[in-house]
Design a protein around this motif. Sequence first.
Motif, short mmCIF file in Angstrom:
data_model
loop_
_atom_site.label_atom_id
_atom_site.label_comp_id
_atom_site.label_asym_id
_atom_site.label_seq_id
_atom_site.Cartn_x
_atom_site.Cartn_y
_atom_site.Cartn_z
N LEU A 189 22.09 8.90 -40.49
CA LEU A 189 22.82 9.86 -41.31
C LEU A 189 22.66 9.47 -42.78
O LEU A 189 22.82 8.29 -43.13
CB LEU A 189 24.31 9.85 -40.97
CG LEU A 189 24.71 10.31 -39.59
CD1 LEU A 189 26.23 10.26 -39.45
CD2 LEU A 189 24.22 11.72 -39.32
N VAL A 190 22.36 10.44 -43.60
CA VAL A 190 22.32 10.27 -45.05
C VAL A 190 23.32 11.28 -45.60
O VAL A 190 23.21 12.48 -45.36
CB VAL A 190 20.91 10.53 -45.61
CG1 VAL A 190 20.91 10.47 -47.13
CG2 VAL A 190 19.91 9.53 -45.03
N VAL A 191 24.31 10.76 -46.32
CA VAL A 191 25.42 11.60 -46.77
C VAL A 191 25.54 11.53 -48.29
O VAL A 191 25.60 10.43 -48.86
CB VAL A 191 26.75 11.13 -46.13
CG1 VAL A 191 27.90 12.04 -46.54
CG2 VAL A 191 26.64 11.06 -44.61
N TYR A 192 25.54 12.69 -48.92
CA TYR A 192 25.84 12.82 -50.35
C TYR A 192 26.17 14.28 -50.61
O TYR A 192 25.97 15.13 -49.76
CB TYR A 192 24.69 12.32 -51.23
CG TYR A 192 23.42 13.14 -51.20
CD1 TYR A 192 23.14 14.04 -52.22
CD2 TYR A 192 22.52 13.02 -50.16
CE1 TYR A 192 21.96 14.79 -52.20
CE2 TYR A 192 21.35 13.76 -50.13
CZ TYR A 192 21.07 14.64 -51.15
OH TYR A 192 19.92 15.39 -51.12
N THR A 193 26.70 14.54 -51.78
CA THR A 193 27.05 15.91 -52.14
C THR A 193 25.88 16.53 -52.88
O THR A 193 25.58 16.16 -54.01
CB THR A 193 28.34 15.92 -53.00
OG1 THR A 193 29.39 15.32 -52.23
CG2 THR A 193 28.73 17.34 -53.37
N HIS A 194 25.21 17.43 -52.20
CA HIS A 194 24.00 18.04 -52.76
C HIS A 194 24.28 18.77 -54.07
O HIS A 194 23.47 18.72 -54.99
CB HIS A 194 23.38 19.00 -51.73
CG HIS A 194 22.88 18.29 -50.51
ND1 HIS A 194 23.71 17.95 -49.46
CD2 HIS A 194 21.65 17.85 -50.17
CE1 HIS A 194 23.00 17.33 -48.53
NE2 HIS A 194 21.74 17.26 -48.93
N LYS A 195 25.43 19.41 -54.17
CA LYS A 195 25.76 20.21 -55.35
C LYS A 195 25.80 19.36 -56.63
O LYS A 195 25.47 19.85 -57.71
CB LYS A 195 27.11 20.90 -55.15
CG LYS A 195 27.43 21.95 -56.20
CD LYS A 195 28.76 22.62 -55.93
CE LYS A 195 28.61 23.66 -54.85
NZ LYS A 195 29.83 24.44 -54.64
N ILE A 196 26.20 18.08 -56.51
CA ILE A 196 26.26 17.21 -57.69
C ILE A 196 25.18 16.13 -57.66
O ILE A 196 25.12 15.28 -58.53
CB ILE A 196 27.66 16.58 -57.87
CG1 ILE A 196 28.01 15.65 -56.70
CG2 ILE A 196 28.71 17.65 -58.07
CD1 ILE A 196 29.27 14.80 -56.92
N ASP A 197 24.33 16.18 -56.63
CA ASP A 197 23.24 15.22 -56.46
C ASP A 197 23.73 13.78 -56.58
O ASP A 197 23.15 12.96 -57.29
CB ASP A 197 22.10 15.49 -57.44
CG ASP A 197 20.83 14.74 -57.04
OD1 ASP A 197 20.63 14.50 -55.83
OD2 ASP A 197 20.03 14.39 -57.94
N GLY A 198 24.83 13.50 -55.87
CA GLY A 198 25.40 12.16 -55.88
C GLY A 198 26.57 12.10 -54.93
O GLY A 198 26.78 12.99 -54.11
N LEU A 199 27.36 11.06 -55.08
CA LEU A 199 28.46 10.81 -54.15
C LEU A 199 29.79 11.33 -54.69
O LEU A 199 30.10 11.19 -55.87
CB LEU A 199 28.58 9.31 -53.87
CG LEU A 199 27.46 8.76 -53.00
CD1 LEU A 199 27.37 7.25 -53.11
CD2 LEU A 199 27.67 9.19 -51.56
N SER A 200 30.56 11.92 -53.76
CA SER A 200 31.92 12.37 -54.05
C SER A 200 32.85 11.76 -53.01
O SER A 200 32.41 11.20 -52.00
CB SER A 200 32.01 13.90 -54.00
OG SER A 200 31.88 14.35 -52.67
#
Length: 112
Positions: free
Chosen positions: A84-95
């Motif tokens: 699993l690779v998890v990040y917030t695509h909309k901000i291109d980073g972690l939330s």
Amino acid sequence: MSELASKQCIPCTIGTPPLNGKELEDFHQQLDPLWKVIDEHHIEREFYFKNFRQALNFTNQIGALAEEEGHHPDIYLSWGKVKLVVYTHKIDGLSESDFVFAAKVDAMNILS
């Protein structure tokens, strides 16, 4: 269940700054230590299974959780392994929602 796992994933808006530094580390410490932070951009974890069917079943469980939360990880399936690779695509980073999602995965009590 961890405090993070009891929260809901909340969509970010464009322009929300990604987490970094101490705030990112504080969230990371609330997860299973098998989760890795990569370049302060995403978190990832590998899960291992006895066979393809178990890995596929887990992938389907993650897909159902992703739909329920409205938060979708990148899922890589192979024989006996799911990454699993998890990040917030909309901000291109972690939330925070990325860590909430990971905590919900941890709460599924899947052996890896």
